[in-house]
Write a protein that holds these residues in place. Structure first.
Motif, PDB file in Angstrom:
ATOM      1  N   ALA A   1      38.470 -25.122-111.053  1.00  0.00           N
ATOM      2  CA  ALA A   1      37.609 -25.971-110.232  1.00  0.00           C
ATOM      3  C   ALA A   1      36.409 -25.206-109.695  1.00  0.00           C
ATOM      4  O   ALA A   1      36.468 -23.997-109.480  1.00  0.00           O
ATOM      5  N   ASP A   2      35.328 -25.938-109.487  1.00  0.00           N
ATOM      6  CA  ASP A   2      34.162 -25.360-108.817  1.00  0.00           C
ATOM      7  C   ASP A   2      33.728 -26.217-107.632  1.00  0.00           C
ATOM      8  O   ASP A   2      32.636 -26.043-107.099  1.00  0.00           O
ATOM      9  N   ALA A   3      34.602 -27.148-107.232  1.00  0.00           N
ATOM     10  CA  ALA A   3      34.254 -28.043-106.133  1.00  0.00           C
ATOM     11  C   ALA A   3      35.517 -28.619-105.512  1.00  0.00           C
ATOM     12  O   ALA A   3      36.601 -28.602-106.125  1.00  0.00           O
ATOM     13  N   LEU A   4      35.384 -29.112-104.287  1.00  0.00           N
ATOM     14  CA  LEU A   4      36.450 -29.851-103.625  1.00  0.00           C
ATOM     15  C   LEU A   4      35.980 -31.279-103.404  1.00  0.00           C
ATOM     16  O   LEU A   4      34.913 -31.516-102.817  1.00  0.00           O
ATOM     17  N   ILE A   5      36.762 -32.221-103.904  1.00  0.00           N
ATOM     18  CA  ILE A   5      36.469 -33.641-103.702  1.00  0.00           C
ATOM     19  C   ILE A   5      37.056 -34.051-102.360  1.00  0.00           C
ATOM     20  O   ILE A   5      38.244 -33.835-102.100  1.00  0.00           O
ATOM     21  N   VAL A   6      36.238 -34.628-101.489  1.00  0.00           N
ATOM     22  CA  VAL A   6      36.676 -34.986-100.141  1.00  0.00           C
ATOM     23  C   VAL A   6      36.919 -36.497-100.070  1.00  0.00           C
ATOM     24  O   VAL A   6      36.002 -37.290-100.282  1.00  0.00           O
TER      25      VAL A   6
ATOM     26  N   ALA B   1      40.402 -44.483-104.046  1.00  0.00           N
ATOM     27  CA  ALA B   1      39.010 -44.294-104.454  1.00  0.00           C
ATOM     28  C   ALA B   1      38.888 -44.706-105.917  1.00  0.00           C
ATOM     29  O   ALA B   1      39.439 -44.041-106.805  1.00  0.00           O
ATOM     30  N   GLU B   2      38.175 -45.779-106.161  1.00  0.00           N
ATOM     31  CA  GLU B   2      38.051 -46.322-107.506  1.00  0.00           C
ATOM     32  C   GLU B   2      37.080 -45.504-108.352  1.00  0.00           C
ATOM     33  O   GLU B   2      36.207 -44.802-107.816  1.00  0.00           O
ATOM     34  N   PRO B   3      37.192 -45.588-109.682  1.00  0.00           N
ATOM     35  CA  PRO B   3      36.188 -44.948-110.540  1.00  0.00           C
ATOM     36  C   PRO B   3      34.787 -45.413-110.179  1.00  0.00           C
ATOM     37  O   PRO B   3      34.571 -46.601-109.904  1.00  0.00           O
ATOM     38  N   GLY B   4      33.849 -44.477-110.137  1.00  0.00           N
ATOM     39  CA  GLY B   4      32.481 -44.812-109.776  1.00  0.00           C
ATOM     40  C   GLY B   4      32.185 -44.737-108.292  1.00  0.00           C
ATOM     41  O   GLY B   4      31.041 -44.899-107.869  1.00  0.00           O
ATOM     42  N   THR B   5      33.229 -44.472-107.470  1.00  0.00           N
ATOM     43  CA  THR B   5      33.015 -44.331-106.028  1.00  0.00           C
ATOM     44  C   THR B   5      32.214 -43.065-105.741  1.00  0.00           C
ATOM     45  O   THR B   5      32.451 -42.017-106.333  1.00  0.00           O
ATOM     46  N   GLU B   6      31.272 -43.159-104.815  1.00  0.00           N
ATOM     47  CA  GLU B   6      30.500 -41.981-104.404  1.00  0.00           C
ATOM     48  C   GLU B   6      31.198 -41.337-103.209  1.00  0.00           C
ATOM     49  O   GLU B   6      31.573 -42.032-102.258  1.00  0.00           O
ATOM     50  N   THR B   7      31.364 -40.028-103.268  1.00  0.00           N
ATOM     51  CA  THR B   7      32.066 -39.329-102.193  1.00  0.00           C
ATOM     52  C   THR B   7      31.450 -37.948-101.971  1.00  0.00           C
ATOM     53  O   THR B   7      30.651 -37.475-102.788  1.00  0.00           O
ATOM     54  N   ASP B   8      31.831 -37.322-100.850  1.00  0.00           N
ATOM     55  CA  ASP B   8      31.357 -35.965-100.569  1.00  0.00           C
ATOM     56  C   ASP B   8      32.058 -34.969-101.482  1.00  0.00           C
ATOM     57  O   ASP B   8      33.267 -35.105-101.775  1.00  0.00           O
ATOM     58  N   VAL B   9      31.323 -33.957-101.884  1.00  0.00           N
ATOM     59  CA  VAL B   9      31.855 -32.892-102.724  1.00  0.00           C
ATOM     60  C   VAL B   9      31.397 -31.553-102.162  1.00  0.00           C
ATOM     61  O   VAL B   9      30.199 -31.336-101.953  1.00  0.00           O
ATOM     62  N   ILE B  10      32.339 -30.668-101.867  1.00  0.00           N
ATOM     63  CA  ILE B  10      32.030 -29.323-101.385  1.00  0.00           C
ATOM     64  C   ILE B  10      31.928 -28.394-102.582  1.00  0.00           C
ATOM     65  O   ILE B  10      32.877 -28.264-103.356  1.00  0.00           O
ATOM     66  N   LEU B  11      30.774 -27.752-102.741  1.00  0.00           N
ATOM     67  CA  LEU B  11      30.545 -26.871-103.884  1.00  0.00           C
ATOM     68  C   LEU B  11      31.097 -25.489-103.568  1.00  0.00           C
ATOM     69  O   LEU B  11      30.697 -24.862-102.573  1.00  0.00           O
ATOM     70  N   LEU B  12      31.964 -24.986-104.421  1.00  0.00           N
ATOM     71  CA  LEU B  12      32.595 -23.688-104.192  1.00  0.00           C
ATOM     72  C   LEU B  12      31.854 -22.542-104.826  1.00  0.00           C
ATOM     73  O   LEU B  12      32.048 -21.389-104.458  1.00  0.00           O
TER      74      LEU B  12
ATOM     75  N   LEU C   1      26.752 -21.665 -92.420  1.00  0.00           N
ATOM     76  CA  LEU C   1      28.149 -21.368 -92.114  1.00  0.00           C
ATOM     77  C   LEU C   1      29.075 -21.923 -93.184  1.00  0.00           C
ATOM     78  O   LEU C   1      30.116 -21.348 -93.484  1.00  0.00           O
ATOM     79  N   HIS C   2      28.687 -23.056 -93.753  1.00  0.00           N
ATOM     80  CA  HIS C   2      29.579 -23.787 -94.644  1.00  0.00           C
ATOM     81  C   HIS C   2      29.052 -23.784 -96.076  1.00  0.00           C
ATOM     82  O   HIS C   2      27.864 -23.597 -96.328  1.00  0.00           O
ATOM     83  N   ARG C   3      29.955 -24.036 -96.989  1.00  0.00           N
ATOM     84  CA  ARG C   3      29.556 -24.281 -98.355  1.00  0.00           C
ATOM     85  C   ARG C   3      28.682 -25.547 -98.405  1.00  0.00           C
ATOM     86  O   ARG C   3      28.877 -26.465 -97.604  1.00  0.00           O
ATOM     87  N   PRO C   4      27.755 -25.613 -99.348  1.00  0.00           N
ATOM     88  CA  PRO C   4      26.939 -26.830 -99.446  1.00  0.00           C
ATOM     89  C   PRO C   4      27.771 -28.044 -99.855  1.00  0.00           C
ATOM     90  O   PRO C   4      28.731 -27.924-100.635  1.00  0.00           O
ATOM     91  N   THR C   5      27.411 -29.189 -99.299  1.00  0.00           N
ATOM     92  CA  THR C   5      28.071 -30.454 -99.622  1.00  0.00           C
ATOM     93  C   THR C   5      27.063 -31.405-100.253  1.00  0.00           C
ATOM     94  O   THR C   5      25.936 -31.534 -99.764  1.00  0.00           O
TER      95      THR C   5
END
Length: 437
Positions: free
Chosen positions: A412-417, A425-436, A359-363
């Motif tokens: 862009a090819d992604a959404l940073i969540v 969010a500091e540099p080097g922080t790991e976060t979810d990314v939705i691939l468009l 249903l959703h774009r891959p994260t």
């Protein structure tokens, strides 16, 4: 408009709880591409339907070419040709001892033959020998057309596609729930299916609102901008698998919008509007649709909400018309509308199609590649445009956070969540990314 602040997940859950898969229909194979199978497809015809050659060459008996070599070739009488699409050798002819049949790729293996010798392993039937002399006598074998010298031996079944080696009658070809893509269409055609029962691609009607909107190609005057949202969202709907219809921008007039939407209901499984859902004086979508529900039809009508997200805080969702057609009202800023589409409309379209596992774009998880910390408003889930580097496992923001920055969105090819509880969010922080893409 509801005063409650909805979370992104609550709004999405409400949409998916309302949207139901479309009723199955039977479609011709070309029209079924991208659809979801409703019934298992069982094989009725073996594939291949008969033993056939996988090479151009000669159909032979194993014993006749045993020990054949360049120095001591097996010399066989060619009794005929077997072409693809033919029934085999003429009449009751069979490949007997010392004989061969010239055969083409895909042609049925003639009776008596046990294998196929590729033409590259022979002299191509150009040699002169006993068979040539034999044709000059009345006692030559019926149908003899020459001779061939075979330089290599083969095992039984060599270069032969056996009947049913792909699928046999009674085998399950495709399971219900499978997506009908090009390979699946090829298989269905190969086993003789001309139609298939699927859930159809949803019909999505997209329209923009705003008296300031002008169609691309027209001349802009003071205060006007080009309508980009309806083009972007129509393309996004097609990308999601839908049949999409774009309606020209509607002016800021509630009655005109209401009439336009009512006219579109006949060809819509879902309607998407963009613009006019905020708190402005000319937010025509709210004005036109806030009271559109039928008092005699529980659950109908549009609910306008505030979501704890950025961009895309104002949203509307509900159903209209006699068939309770779902309607999603998205904000008008280009980035807000596109992000909203990806988060809410795309899953709704996929649900209408009967898709469940995508249903959703891959994260994915990725590390922020930034020079300084990213900030995010407390209590809101922020979606920033970015470019994802799969090899490095990083994501880099593109452009600013403004919801009008469509040029950055195009890069862009992604959404940073950034979650609701994250304000920095500091540099080097790991976060979810939705691939468009």
């Amino acid at each position: 408009m509801s005063s409650t602040i909805w979370s992104v997940d609550e709004h999405l859950d409400d949409i998916l709880a309302t949207v139901r898969p479309l009723e199955p229909i039977e479609l011709q194979l070309p029209d079924a591409q991208g659809c979801v199978l409703v019934k298992d497809v069982v094989v009725e015809v073996a594939l291949p339907p008969f033993d056939n050659s996988s090479m151009d060459g000669y159909a032979v008996r194993i014993a006749d070419v045993e020990g054949a070599s360049e120095e001591f070739p097996a010399v066989l009488t060619v009794i005929g040709d077997v072409a693809a699409g033919s029934a085999g050798l003429d009449g009751d002819q069979v490949v007997g001892p010392g004989q061969a049949a010239r055969i083409m790729t895909g042609a049925p293996l003639p009776a008596g033959a046990e294998a196929v010798v590729p033409v590259e392993w022979t002299d191509g039937g150009t040699g002169e020998g006993p068979a040539a002399a034999m044709r000059a006598h009345s006692d030559a074998p019926e149908g003899a057309t020459g001779e061939v010298r075979v330089h290599r031996s083969v095992e039984a079944g060599a270069h032969v596609r056996e009947r049913g080696s792909d699928v046999k009658p009674g085998d399950l070809a495709l399971r219900a729930g499978s997506i009908v893509g090009p390979p699946q269409i090829g298989l269905l055609a190969a086993i003789g299916c001309s139609t298939v029962v699927v859930r159809p691609r949803p019909r999505v009607v997209v329209l923009s609102t705003g008296s300031e909107l002008v169609q691309p190609g027209e001349e802009l005057t003071g205060g006007q901008i080009y309508d980009s949202n309806s083009f972007a969202l129509t393309a996004a709907a097609r990308d999601a698998g839908a049949i999409a219809y774009r309606v020209g921008a509607v002016t800021d007039d509630a009655e005109t919008l209401r009439a336009t939407i009512e006219d579109q209901l006949i060809r819509a499984d879902i309607i998407v509007t963009t613009g006019g859902v905020s708190v402005g004086a000319y937010d025509v979508v709210k004005e036109a649709l806030s009271s559109v529900g039928d008092e005699d039809e529980p659950g109908s009508g549009i609910d306008f909400r505030k979501l704890a997200m950025q961009p895309g805080k104002p949203q509307g969702f509900g159903s209209i018309g006699p068939d309770h057609t779902p309607l999603l009202a998205l904000p008008g800023n280009p980035v807000s509308s596109y992000v909203s589409f990806e988060l809410f409309v795309r899953p709704a379209i996929r649900a209408l199609m009967g898709r469940t596992d995508d249903l959703h774009r891959p994260t994915v998880r990725a590390v922020l590649a930034v020079d300084k910390a990213l900030t995010s408003p407390a209590g809101r889930r922020q979606f920033l445009r970015g470019t994802y580097d799969e090899e490095a496992g990083t994501v880099t923001p593109v452009g600013g956070s403004g919801s009008h920055l469509i040029a950055a969105l195009a890069q862009a090819d992604a959404l940073i969540v950034l979650p609701e509880d994250t304000t920095s969010a500091e540099p080097g922080t790991e976060t979810d990314v939705i691939l468009l893409r």
